[in-house]
Motif scaffolding. Structure first.
Motif, short mmCIF file in Angstrom:
data_model
loop_
_atom_site.label_atom_id
_atom_site.label_comp_id
_atom_site.label_asym_id
_atom_site.label_seq_id
_atom_site.Cartn_x
_atom_site.Cartn_y
_atom_site.Cartn_z
N LYS A 1 0.79 -1.23 -0.07
CA LYS A 1 0.09 -0.16 -0.07
C LYS A 1 0.87 1.36 -0.08
O LYS A 1 0.52 2.19 -0.81
N ALA A 2 1.98 1.10 0.73
CA ALA A 2 2.96 2.39 0.77
C ALA A 2 3.47 2.67 -0.56
O ALA A 2 3.71 3.77 -0.85
N GLY A 3 3.94 1.72 -1.05
CA GLY A 3 4.49 1.85 -2.51
C GLY A 3 3.62 2.24 -3.47
O GLY A 3 3.90 2.98 -4.46
N ALA A 4 2.47 2.13 -3.51
CA ALA A 4 1.43 2.43 -4.71
C ALA A 4 0.98 4.10 -4.32
O ALA A 4 0.62 4.67 -5.27
N ALA A 5 1.19 4.51 -2.98
CA ALA A 5 0.77 5.81 -2.76
C ALA A 5 1.77 6.91 -3.61
O ALA A 5 3.05 6.81 -3.41
N PRO A 6 1.32 8.09 -4.32
CA PRO A 6 2.49 8.96 -4.96
C PRO A 6 3.00 10.05 -3.83
O PRO A 6 2.00 10.06 -2.73
N ALA A 7 3.90 10.55 -4.12
CA ALA A 7 4.56 11.48 -3.27
C ALA A 7 3.90 12.90 -3.17
O ALA A 7 3.55 13.10 -4.32
N ARG A 8 3.53 13.46 -2.14
CA ARG A 8 2.88 14.78 -1.96
C ARG A 8 3.70 15.97 -2.01
O ARG A 8 4.87 16.00 -1.55
N PRO A 9 3.13 16.80 -2.79
CA PRO A 9 4.04 18.12 -3.11
C PRO A 9 4.37 18.90 -1.75
O PRO A 9 3.53 18.71 -0.68
N THR A 10 5.45 19.64 -1.49
CA THR A 10 5.63 20.25 -0.36
C THR A 10 5.10 21.46 -0.28
O THR A 10 4.53 21.87 0.82
N LEU A 11 4.73 22.19 -1.39
CA LEU A 11 4.17 23.34 -1.38
C LEU A 11 3.51 23.88 -2.76
O LEU A 11 4.03 23.31 -3.76
N THR A 12 2.61 24.75 -2.84
CA THR A 12 1.92 25.20 -4.04
C THR A 12 2.44 26.53 -4.23
O THR A 12 2.48 27.24 -3.35
N VAL A 13 3.08 26.68 -5.66
CA VAL A 13 4.07 27.75 -5.99
C VAL A 13 3.33 28.36 -7.13
O VAL A 13 2.55 27.67 -7.97
N THR A 14 4.03 29.50 -7.58
CA THR A 14 4.09 30.15 -8.84
C THR A 14 5.35 30.52 -9.44
O THR A 14 6.38 30.54 -8.77
N VAL A 15 5.45 30.64 -10.70
CA VAL A 15 6.87 30.45 -11.13
C VAL A 15 6.70 31.61 -12.33
O VAL A 15 5.33 32.02 -12.66
N ALA A 16 7.79 32.04 -12.66
CA ALA A 16 7.92 33.11 -13.80
C ALA A 16 9.28 32.76 -14.48
O ALA A 16 10.17 32.24 -13.92
N GLN A 17 9.48 33.41 -15.73
CA GLN A 17 10.33 33.23 -16.47
C GLN A 17 11.35 34.84 -16.35
O GLN A 17 10.62 35.58 -16.39
N PRO A 18 12.57 34.75 -16.35
CA PRO A 18 13.36 35.82 -16.56
C PRO A 18 13.27 36.60 -17.92
O PRO A 18 12.74 36.08 -18.96
N GLU A 19 13.07 37.96 -17.54
CA GLU A 19 12.89 38.93 -18.74
C GLU A 19 14.02 39.74 -18.98
O GLU A 19 14.66 40.10 -18.08
N GLN A 20 13.90 40.01 -20.05
CA GLN A 20 14.99 41.33 -20.45
C GLN A 20 14.28 42.39 -20.40
O GLN A 20 13.44 43.04 -20.90
N THR A 21 14.99 43.32 -19.57
CA THR A 21 14.58 44.75 -19.11
C THR A 21 15.66 45.72 -19.53
O THR A 21 16.80 45.54 -19.29
N GLU A 22 15.42 46.89 -19.90
CA GLU A 22 16.07 48.10 -20.14
C GLU A 22 16.40 48.61 -18.77
O GLU A 22 15.35 49.20 -18.32
N LEU A 23 17.48 48.67 -18.54
CA LEU A 23 17.73 49.29 -16.89
C LEU A 23 18.86 50.41 -17.20
O LEU A 23 19.67 50.61 -18.37
N THR A 24 18.89 51.43 -16.44
CA THR A 24 19.63 52.53 -16.27
C THR A 24 20.99 52.06 -15.62
O THR A 24 21.02 51.67 -14.67
N MET A 25 22.05 52.72 -16.40
CA MET A 25 23.46 52.42 -15.79
C MET A 25 23.66 53.58 -14.96
O MET A 25 23.73 54.85 -15.51
N THR A 26 24.05 53.42 -13.65
CA THR A 26 24.35 54.88 -12.84
C THR A 26 25.45 54.26 -12.25
O THR A 26 26.10 53.18 -11.94
N LEU A 27 26.21 55.38 -11.56
CA LEU A 27 27.54 55.58 -10.80
C LEU A 27 27.02 56.25 -9.79
O LEU A 27 26.81 57.60 -9.65
N ALA A 28 27.08 55.59 -8.36
CA ALA A 28 26.90 56.17 -6.99
C ALA A 28 27.91 56.88 -6.34
O ALA A 28 29.16 56.67 -6.79
N ALA A 29 27.84 57.93 -5.77
CA ALA A 29 29.06 58.83 -5.35
C ALA A 29 28.36 59.53 -4.14
O ALA A 29 27.14 59.78 -3.94
N ASN A 30 29.47 60.12 -3.31
CA ASN A 30 28.70 60.98 -2.03
C ASN A 30 29.37 62.35 -2.22
O ASN A 30 30.63 62.43 -2.87
#
Length: 389
Positions: A43-72
């Motif tokens: 009976k134990a071998g027949a039972a499927p593994a249970r998921p740890t958590l329900t999640v959402t996923v996303a794919q990395p995206e290409q975004t146009e970002l500003t190049m900056t230089l920080a100073a004080n």
């Protein structure tokens, strides 16, 4: 003696009988468990593994970002003019401006009591009138002497004396005119004038005070202009150019947009940093930016494309940042990454990621490497249109 032996024999026999009964009881109890063990294992071998958590996923995206230089750096006045007294020993009669007042070029800032100057001017005029009278008399005598020169009525020595007296009288007239002009300049200096448009930043003038020539009465921020003096390291100095836009942020959080005016030609040998001078708009238009403040800023060097992920997908652990990448079998793999720039709720990922990778967003912080998850669609943003059924 025989009775004691019989009693011992009976006790030993009773103990042996109890051990035999107990052994039989445990043997009978163990047999059903052993019989049921294969069924339980099946009976134990027949039972499927249970998921740890329900999640959402996303794919990395290409975004146009500003190049900056920080100073004080520090905020300072572009140029601060020192307005002082040109007269000596005069009493301040009126002060017309205060700290923070906006003034125009040539505006009267303060006045001195003119009584002493007026008396000196009157005396100089009288001396000039006397010198002119003496000069006129000397000129007449010299003219008469010259007419008698050919008659021989006067000796040449007397004629020369008349001519010398005439020239001396003319010189005294010029000297008296110079004295009068000097006194008239002093009379004009009884008014302290603004040398340029700007804002009064300091005032030491006090009504009734007697000051000497050269005493500072006011400080003026010329044209109301401020500048941010940023300290940029010698390694980053080549990325900054004149005209580069800069976002300056004061300690209070006030922001102002500036522009690089000039770059210092030398680098400090102690700090290995150079000063970059950034023009800040009018001081009156930026109540949160004041001269003398410490401020930080970002030089806006341009824009570039970068791979970004939602900020919620990044899991900080043990001083490093990780992404949980979803595998085809719905298990997650922990990937160590290096982050870069941030814009809104997205973060640049500098580490190379697998092609078509999908990263866990909601619930990433509760997972470990190898956990099985169940993937659901991400909830629609608030205010998004709902599709008609």
């Amino acid at each position: 003696m025989n009775t004691k032996i019989k009693r011992s024999t009976l006790v030993i026999a009773a103990i042996v009988l109890l051990l035999i009964v107990a052994g039989a009881f445990f043997a009978m109890k163990k047999k059903p468990d052993a019989a049921n063990a294969p069924a339980a294992a099946k009976k134990a071998g027949a039972a499927p593994a249970r998921p740890t958590l329900t999640v959402t996923v996303a794919q990395p995206e290409q975004t146009e970002l500003t190049m900056t230089l920080a100073a004080n750096g520090n905020v300072a006045a572009w140029q601060e003019a020192s307005v002082g007294s040109e007269s000596n020993g005069l009493r301040l009669a009126e002060v017309r401006v205060n700290v923070g007042d906006v003034v125009k070029r040539g505006q009267v800032l303060a006045t001195f009591s003119p009584e002493t100057i007026n008396a000196d001017v009157a005396q100089a005029k009288a001396s000039l009138a006397e010198a002119r009278a003496n000069a006129a008399d000397a000129a007449g005598n010299a003219a008469r002497a010259r007419t008698l020169e050919k008659t021989g009525a006067l000796s040449q020595q007397q004629i020369n004396q008349y001519q010398t007296t005439e020239q001396t009288a003319k010189a005294k007239v010029e000297a008296a005119e110079a004295v009068l002009a000097a006194q008239q300049v002093r009379g004009r200096n009884t008014q302290v004038l603004a040398p340029d448009d700007g804002v009064i930043s300091s005032r030491t003038a006090t009504v009734g005070g007697v000051v000497s020539a050269g005493t500072e009465l006011f400080k003026l921020i010329r044209q109301g202009r401020l500048e941010w003096r940023a300290e940029v390291t010698s390694a980053e100095l080549g990325r900054v150019a004149v005209g580069t836009p800069v976002l300056v942020v004061s300690a209070s959080g006030a922001q102002v947009q500036g522009k690089v005016r000039s770059i210092a030609p030398t680098v400090d040998p102690q700090t290995r940093a150079a000063l970059v001078y950034v023009d800040v708009p009018n001081v009156l238009q930026n109540t949160g930016i004041k001269a003398g403040m410490f401020a930080r800023g970002d030089f806006q060097l341009g824009r570039s494309n970068a791979w970004t992920v939602p900020q919620a997908s990044i899991v900080p652990r043990d001083g490093f940042n990780f992404l949980l990448v979803l595998q085809p079998d719905n298990r997650v793999t922990q990937l160590k990454i290096e982050t870069g720039r941030r814009v809104g709720d997205r973060v640049e990922v500098l580490t190379k990621m697998p092609a078509n990778a999908r990263v866990v967003v909601q619930g990433a912080g509760f997972l470990n490497d190898g956990d099985l998850v169940r993937v659901v669609d991400a909830p629609a943003p608030a205010g998004a249109p709902v599709a008609a059924k």
